[in-house]
Design a protein around this motif. Structure first.
Motif, PDB file in Angstrom:
ATOM      1  N   ARG A 191      36.608  44.958  71.936  1.00 45.98           N
ATOM      2  CA  ARG A 191      35.487  44.984  72.874  1.00 45.98           C
ATOM      3  C   ARG A 191      35.388  46.360  73.534  1.00 45.98           C
ATOM      4  NH1 ARG A 191      34.735  39.970  76.804  1.00 45.98           N
ATOM      5  NH2 ARG A 191      34.163  39.039  74.792  1.00 45.98           N
ATOM      6  N   SER A 192      34.155  46.814  73.733  1.00 44.30           N
ATOM      7  CA  SER A 192      33.940  48.175  74.220  1.00 44.30           C
ATOM      8  C   SER A 192      34.476  48.393  75.637  1.00 44.30           C
ATOM      9  CB  SER A 192      32.449  48.534  74.172  1.00 44.30           C
ATOM     10  OG  SER A 192      31.690  47.632  74.970  1.00 44.30           O
ATOM     11  N   ASN A 193      34.510  47.342  76.475  1.00 47.32           N
ATOM     12  CA  ASN A 193      34.968  47.551  77.853  1.00 47.32           C
ATOM     13  C   ASN A 193      36.470  47.797  77.941  1.00 47.32           C
ATOM     14  OD1 ASN A 193      35.797  44.858  77.358  1.00 47.32           O
ATOM     15  ND2 ASN A 193      35.665  44.362  79.521  1.00 47.32           N
ATOM     16  N   THR A 195      37.965  50.050  75.860  1.00 47.24           N
ATOM     17  CA  THR A 195      38.200  51.293  75.129  1.00 47.24           C
ATOM     18  C   THR A 195      39.205  52.190  75.829  1.00 47.24           C
ATOM     19  OG1 THR A 195      35.988  51.256  74.134  1.00 47.24           O
ATOM     20  CG2 THR A 195      37.110  53.383  74.238  1.00 47.24           C
ATOM     21  N   GLY A 278      36.152  53.760  69.067  1.00 44.74           N
ATOM     22  CA  GLY A 278      36.470  53.210  70.372  1.00 44.74           C
ATOM     23  C   GLY A 278      37.931  52.817  70.467  1.00 44.74           C
ATOM     24  N   GLU A 280      39.559  51.050  68.534  1.00 44.11           N
ATOM     25  CA  GLU A 280      39.700  49.623  68.231  1.00 44.11           C
ATOM     26  C   GLU A 280      40.989  49.370  67.455  1.00 44.11           C
ATOM     27  OE1 GLU A 280      35.281  50.513  68.528  1.00 44.11           O
ATOM     28  OE2 GLU A 280      36.988  51.390  67.450  1.00 44.11           O
ATOM     29  N   HIS A 454      34.722  44.162  61.943  1.00 40.97           N
ATOM     30  CA  HIS A 454      34.150  43.747  63.224  1.00 40.97           C
ATOM     31  C   HIS A 454      34.530  42.337  63.673  1.00 40.97           C
ATOM     32  CE1 HIS A 454      31.758  47.403  63.376  1.00 40.97           C
ATOM     33  NE2 HIS A 454      31.389  47.184  62.125  1.00 40.97           N
ATOM     34  N   GLU A 465      27.397  41.309  66.777  1.00 44.76           N
ATOM     35  CA  GLU A 465      26.627  42.073  67.754  1.00 44.76           C
ATOM     36  C   GLU A 465      25.455  42.766  67.073  1.00 44.76           C
ATOM     37  OE1 GLU A 465      28.866  44.388  70.578  1.00 44.76           O
ATOM     38  OE2 GLU A 465      30.698  43.268  70.106  1.00 44.76           O
TER      39      GLU A 465
END
Length: 550
Positions: A191-193, A195, A278, A280, A454, A465
């Motif tokens: 999730r991007s938050n 990163t 990011g 990930e 993903h 997404e």
């Protein structure tokens, strides 16, 4: 605590067997000198981690002949826990006393414990870097549903869920060379938050294990166990990862005698994860090395940095991707019975994965009144690809009957002015172009591409997404004959698929048709890759893992 209350508070107790495995992986074992190792659980709950650590400390002490009084002093000095819930603290203390008394039943040496009713996140930890082993299964609280504004770090950027605050704390308080054992919700993987936290974790620690587990907790997320040491990683360090469904069938008293109930073990380069856009933790990258998936992703990245003609485009260059009505499938606005012939202002509604299956002609079982439709009706009446949003795999079909859809579905319609104009597009109708794109979306290549890069990183209720969907690779220069044949087979498959199944189930005589379609689509992608050769990385880099992003 009732199940509903546990979910509201984010309280899910760590299974004893998993606790033992985390301690093993962190090297906190009775065969080592544990007398000087300070353990902290800042969200200790009822004390499963603390009691297990105490049990191992006592086992070490017995092996070297320490007295009960000495071990009581070590327990008091080394085992620390915080929790804002007074009942949880009481249970943790009871566990600790029971653990000590089981080894020394007549001893009264253990008078005090460092288990405190307090919010571990509220302390000024900036000057503290003295923790040797940080253990935590912190509350799973999302910032969008809980007020976390009282914590200073939440003011520095966007949504920061509670477990990220504990991960930050671990990176702050653990001494150089110390260990971190965290049980976190699996959105932390991609999730991007998260990163910033992932970037720090990959840069400041050597990650030894990532275990991605389903069914550990009765929560709407999977669990990720991260075992890391507070030391910068070597260039060629490999992380051990496992992806399994959790089976906790071993009694706690036998937990230290069994091996991990996790079957498949493989590795991924920590440097490879660090180079993801990011940061990930895409552990499955290690399984696609040298495959067409890796080559497709690498070519898309290289094309973005080149002025030469492209052989691959992104799906979002051809289509507009929108969601349907912002309603739930149980909305009172939906009518389950068919409207009467004189009711002309009702429209059929498709609800989501329950109504959409790959290639199958969609059939509605609900209706909605015209005045309740908020979004432009023309979007629904025009031919469109429908794709299930809440799924780990692509599930696409074509709707030419003008169904209204709910927000659990994506609608894909051709752009009026596509930024990438394939050579053959002017030779086919708009509906045929949609058949072609639907065939690509249902292909094994894009299924595996999406999954490996993903959707695999969220066990429970995975979501596709919109920006991920828009970036899926599409052959930009498909030859007329091959494209025509793919379109014709897609039309035949639409009629061959079962209307009652949730997967592509073909009539026996149509199985070869489906396999022929797969071979044709695979050939299209191979041609796109060969037209612009994707160079192989240097041999010495491939052995250790190369970033798919260059």
């Amino acid at each position: 605590m009732p199940q509903r209350e546990r979910k509201l508070r984010g309280h899910f107790s760590t299974p004893p067997l998993l606790v033992e495995q985390v301690l093993d992986a962190c090297g906190y074992t009775p065969d080592k000198d544990l007398s000087g190792i300070r353990v902290l659980d800042p969200a200790c709950g009822s004390g499963n981690f603390l009691a297990a650590a105490s049990r191992r400390l006592l086992s070490y002490g017995k092996q070297v002949g320490l007295s009960a009084r000495t071990l009581a002093r070590y327990t008091h000095h080394n085992i620390w826990g915080f929790d804002p819930d007074p009942i949880a603290c009481m249970l943790a203390e009871l566990q600790m006393h029971a653990t000590f008394n089981s080894c020394y039943p007549r001893s009264q040496a253990l008078h005090r414990l460092h288990i405190h009713q307090a919010d571990g996140l509220a302390f000024p930890w900036q000057q503290c870097k003295h923790v040797d082993l940080f253990l935590a299964n912190p509350p799973y609280l999302a910032a969008k549903n809980n007020d976390l504004s009282g914590y200073r770090s939440t003011h520095l950027r966007g949504q920061v869920d509670s477990y990220l605050l504990f991960l930050n704390m671990a990176l702050q308080v653990v001494r150089p060379g110390g260990w971190i054992g965290l049980v976190l919700p699996d959105p932390v993987l991609a999730r991007s938050n998260a990163t910033q936290e992932r970037q720090r974790l990959l840069a400041e620690t050597t990650i030894h294990h990532i275990w991605h587990l389903a069914d550990v907790f009765a929560a709407y997320v999977g669990a990720v166990v991260i075992i890391a040491q507070k030391t910068p990683p070597h260039t060629h360090h490999q992380i051990n990862w496992r992806r399994e469904r959790w089976i906790d069938a071993v009694p706690a008293q036998a937990a230290d005698k069994v091996s991990l109930p996790l079957q498949m073990v493989t590795t991924v380069s920590q440097d490879l994860l660090s180079q993801q856009p990011g940061a990930e933790l895409r552990y499955l990258l290690s399984t696609i090395k040298g495959t067409i998936i890796e080559r497709l992703q690498r070519q898309l990245h290289m094309q973005g940095n080149s002025q030469t003609p492209r052989t691959l485009a992104c799906l979002g260059e051809y289509v507009l991707i929108r969601r349907g009505e912002e309603l739930g499938k149980e909305s009172a606005l939906l009518k389950s019975s068919a409207p009467q012939p004189n009711e002309l202002k009702w429209y059929p509604v498709l609800r989501g994965g329950i109504d959409i299956h790959p290639y199958a002609i969609p059939t509605a079982s609900c209706w909605i009144a015209r005045e309740q439709i908020v979004k432009p009706l023309d979007r629904y009446l025009a031919p469109k690809i429908l794709l299930v949003k809440s799924a780990g795999r692509l599930q696409a079909t074509l709707d030419t009957q003008g169904h209204v859809v709910l927000q659990t579905l994506y609608m894909l319609q051709l752009s009026a002015n596509p930024t990438s104009q394939p050579e053959t597009q002017a030779l086919f109708s708009a509906e045929d172009e949609l058949y072609f794109l639907m065939a690509l979306l249902n292909s094994r290549i894009l299924q595996d591409y999406l999954y490996a890069l993903h959707t695999a990183y969220k066990w429970v209720q995975p979501q596709i997404e919109q920006h991920v969907l828009a970036q899926l690779p599409v052959p930009a220069q498909a030859a007329y004959t091959e494209k025509e044949q793919i379109i014709d087979r897609a039309k035949l498959l639409m009629h061959a698929c079962s209307k009652s199944s949730s997967v592509v189930e073909l009539k026996a005589q149509s199985y070869e048709l489906y396999e022929e379609q797969e071979r044709a689509i695979c050939a299209l992608y191979e041609i796109a890759l060969q037209q612009r050769r994707v160079p192989d990385p240097p041999h010495d880099v491939v052995d250790e893992g190369v970033s798919l992003y260059g």
